[in-house]
Enzyme design. Structure first.
Site, mmCIF file in Angstrom:
data_model
loop_
_atom_site.group_PDB
_atom_site.id
_atom_site.type_symbol
_atom_site.label_atom_id
_atom_site.label_comp_id
_atom_site.label_asym_id
_atom_site.label_seq_id
_atom_site.Cartn_x
_atom_site.Cartn_y
_atom_site.Cartn_z
ATOM 1 N N LYS A 64 4.192 34.752 101.679
ATOM 2 C CA LYS A 64 3.496 35.960 101.236
ATOM 3 C C LYS A 64 2.421 35.605 100.229
ATOM 4 C CE LYS A 64 6.867 39.647 101.394
ATOM 5 N NZ LYS A 64 8.177 39.080 101.732
ATOM 6 N N GLU A 75 19.826 33.025 106.119
ATOM 7 C CA GLU A 75 20.048 33.103 104.665
ATOM 8 C C GLU A 75 20.554 34.480 104.242
ATOM 9 O OE1 GLU A 75 17.234 34.213 101.825
ATOM 10 O OE2 GLU A 75 15.493 33.817 103.100
HETATM 11 N N1 PSU Z 1 10.053 35.505 100.188
HETATM 12 C C1 PSU Z 1 10.166 36.566 101.009
HETATM 13 N N2 PSU Z 1 11.380 37.149 101.184
HETATM 14 C C2 PSU Z 1 12.510 36.681 100.554
HETATM 15 C C3 PSU Z 1 12.371 35.549 99.695
HETATM 16 C C4 PSU Z 1 11.140 35.004 99.542
HETATM 17 O O1 PSU Z 1 9.173 36.982 101.577
HETATM 18 O O2 PSU Z 1 13.601 37.245 100.727
HETATM 19 C C5 PSU Z 1 13.596 34.992 99.036
HETATM 20 C C6 PSU Z 1 14.120 33.764 99.804
HETATM 21 O O3 PSU Z 1 15.526 33.745 99.726
HETATM 22 C C7 PSU Z 1 13.543 32.598 99.041
HETATM 23 C C8 PSU Z 1 13.619 33.128 97.631
HETATM 24 O O4 PSU Z 1 14.259 31.403 99.183
HETATM 25 O O5 PSU Z 1 13.257 34.502 97.740
HETATM 26 C C9 PSU Z 1 12.684 32.385 96.696
HETATM 27 O O6 PSU Z 1 12.951 32.764 95.384
HETATM 28 P P1 PSU Z 1 12.297 31.943 94.185
HETATM 29 O O7 PSU Z 1 10.831 32.238 94.257
HETATM 30 O O8 PSU Z 1 12.948 32.514 92.950
HETATM 31 O O9 PSU Z 1 12.640 30.504 94.410
#
Ligand code: PSU
Ligand code: MN
Length: 314
Positions: free
Chosen positions: A161, A27
């Site tokens: 996390k 990603e």
């Molecule tokens: N959690 C992490 N590192 C990240 C992300 C999440 O520990 O880089 C990133 C990923 O790309 C994940 C996105 O898909 O954040 C999720 O964002 P949201 O909570 O806005 O859906």
């Protein structure tokens, strides 16, 4: 399989897919909005090398100048790592970014969608999005979870996390019918730590078993993806007792600043790096490296199984 014209693969990725060789998607939100420059571009490059060293073809995914790309050049990675015009792109953002010919760094959800369109079945990242703490009132649940319920890709991560509500995230994945396999452990990992206090919903031991589970899932007609949570290596772990106060502080700062929506996760990730003086970043890079190796091994086994038998889910 042949890559459809909605996504543009590099020649080497297209050739690997056409020949049924193992390919691993990566990603780009983690590059643009998950880590600071220049560690982000170094990490992105290194992870591609690890995937190659373990016998698979890396395909980092992003939208560049409106084109959904599967496989990127070193210049593309540098742009994603450093250009402030790159926006965070989840699935719902893709149509607008494509129409406006913008640059989008794809989240887990958007990367899964584009990977699946290209015929890639294994995807490596660090952490999944999930149900945020306080979601009962904020309704903040990542689209990563709904995408997992509809898109047949195996996502290799280090768990979630504890900026998220881990228990509710696991409940939601259960409701959505998404298999959650913990690699080599009976406890679900929490990204920086090998444990979380939550039991592994399902356990798998090693890439061969995981590849067989993917094959079984899609042979049964499941339309979902799978989550493979691989715990961070012992040597790189940061104890939950050490991370808990950092995460509490980052969440309090988020609240105090009134940040929400798509900016919440990037803010929390950046704040945690600041509050740990970069220690969390070192752990984050270590676990992504480890996941790259594991993902490549899974892709190699899955390609061998697919060559021997079953139809692809697409
Ligand atoms: N959690 C992490 N590192 C990240 C992300 C999440 O520990 O880089 C990133 C990923 O790309 C994940 C996105 O898909 O954040 C999720 O964002 P949201 O909570 O806005 O859906
Ligand atoms: Mn959200």
């Amino acid at each position: 399989m042949t890559v459809p014209s909605t996504v543009v693969a590099t020649d080497e990725v297209a050739e690997a897919l056409a020949a049924g060789r193992p390919v691993v998607a990566l990603e780009s939100t983690i590059i643009s909005h998950g880590m600071p420059y220049p560690q982000n571009v170094a990490m992105a490059t290194e992870v591609e090398d690890i995937v190659r060293d373990h016998g698979a073809m890396p395909a980092t995914i992003a939208v560049l100048a409106g084109v959904p790309k599967v496989g990127l050049s070193p210049e593309d990675l540098e742009l994603l790592a450093s250009d402030p015009s790159v926006v965070k792109a989840s699935v719902r953002d893709l149509p607008s970014i494509i129409a406006r010919k913008g640059h989008g760094a794809t989240t887990v959800a958007a990367t899964m969608r584009l990977a699946s369109l290209a015929g890639i079945r294994v995807f490596v990242t660090g952490g999944l999005g999930g149900v945020h703490r306080g979601a009962a009132t904020s309704f903040d649940v990542s689209a990563d979870l709904t995408e997992l319920s509809t898109t047949p890709v195996c996502v290799v991560c280090a768990g979630v996390k504890s900026i998220l509500d881990i228990g509710l995230t696991l409940e939601k994945l259960e409701t959505l019918g998404v298999p959650v396999l913990v690699d080599g452990s009976d406890e679900f990992p929490s990204f920086y730590s090998r444990g979380s206090g939550f039991a592994a919903p399902l356990r798998a031991d090693g890439p061969e078993e995981i590849a067989r589970a993917m094959d079984a899932a899609w042979s049964l007609g499941l339309t979902s993806g799978l989550v493979v949570a691989h715990p961070i290596p012992v040597a790189d772990e940061i104890a939950a007792s050490e991370m808990d106060p950092v995460i509490a502080r980052a969440l309090a700062d988020l609240d105090a600043r009134g940040i929400g929506g798509r900016d919440a996760t990037p803010y929390l990730l950046g704040r945690i790096v600041e509050l740990t003086d970069g220690r969390s970043l070192t752990a984050n890079i270590a676990l992504v490296r480890e996941n790259a190796r594991v993902g490549a091994e899974i892709a190699v086994r899955y390609a061998a199984l697919s060559a021997a038998s079953s139809p692809d889910p697409a």
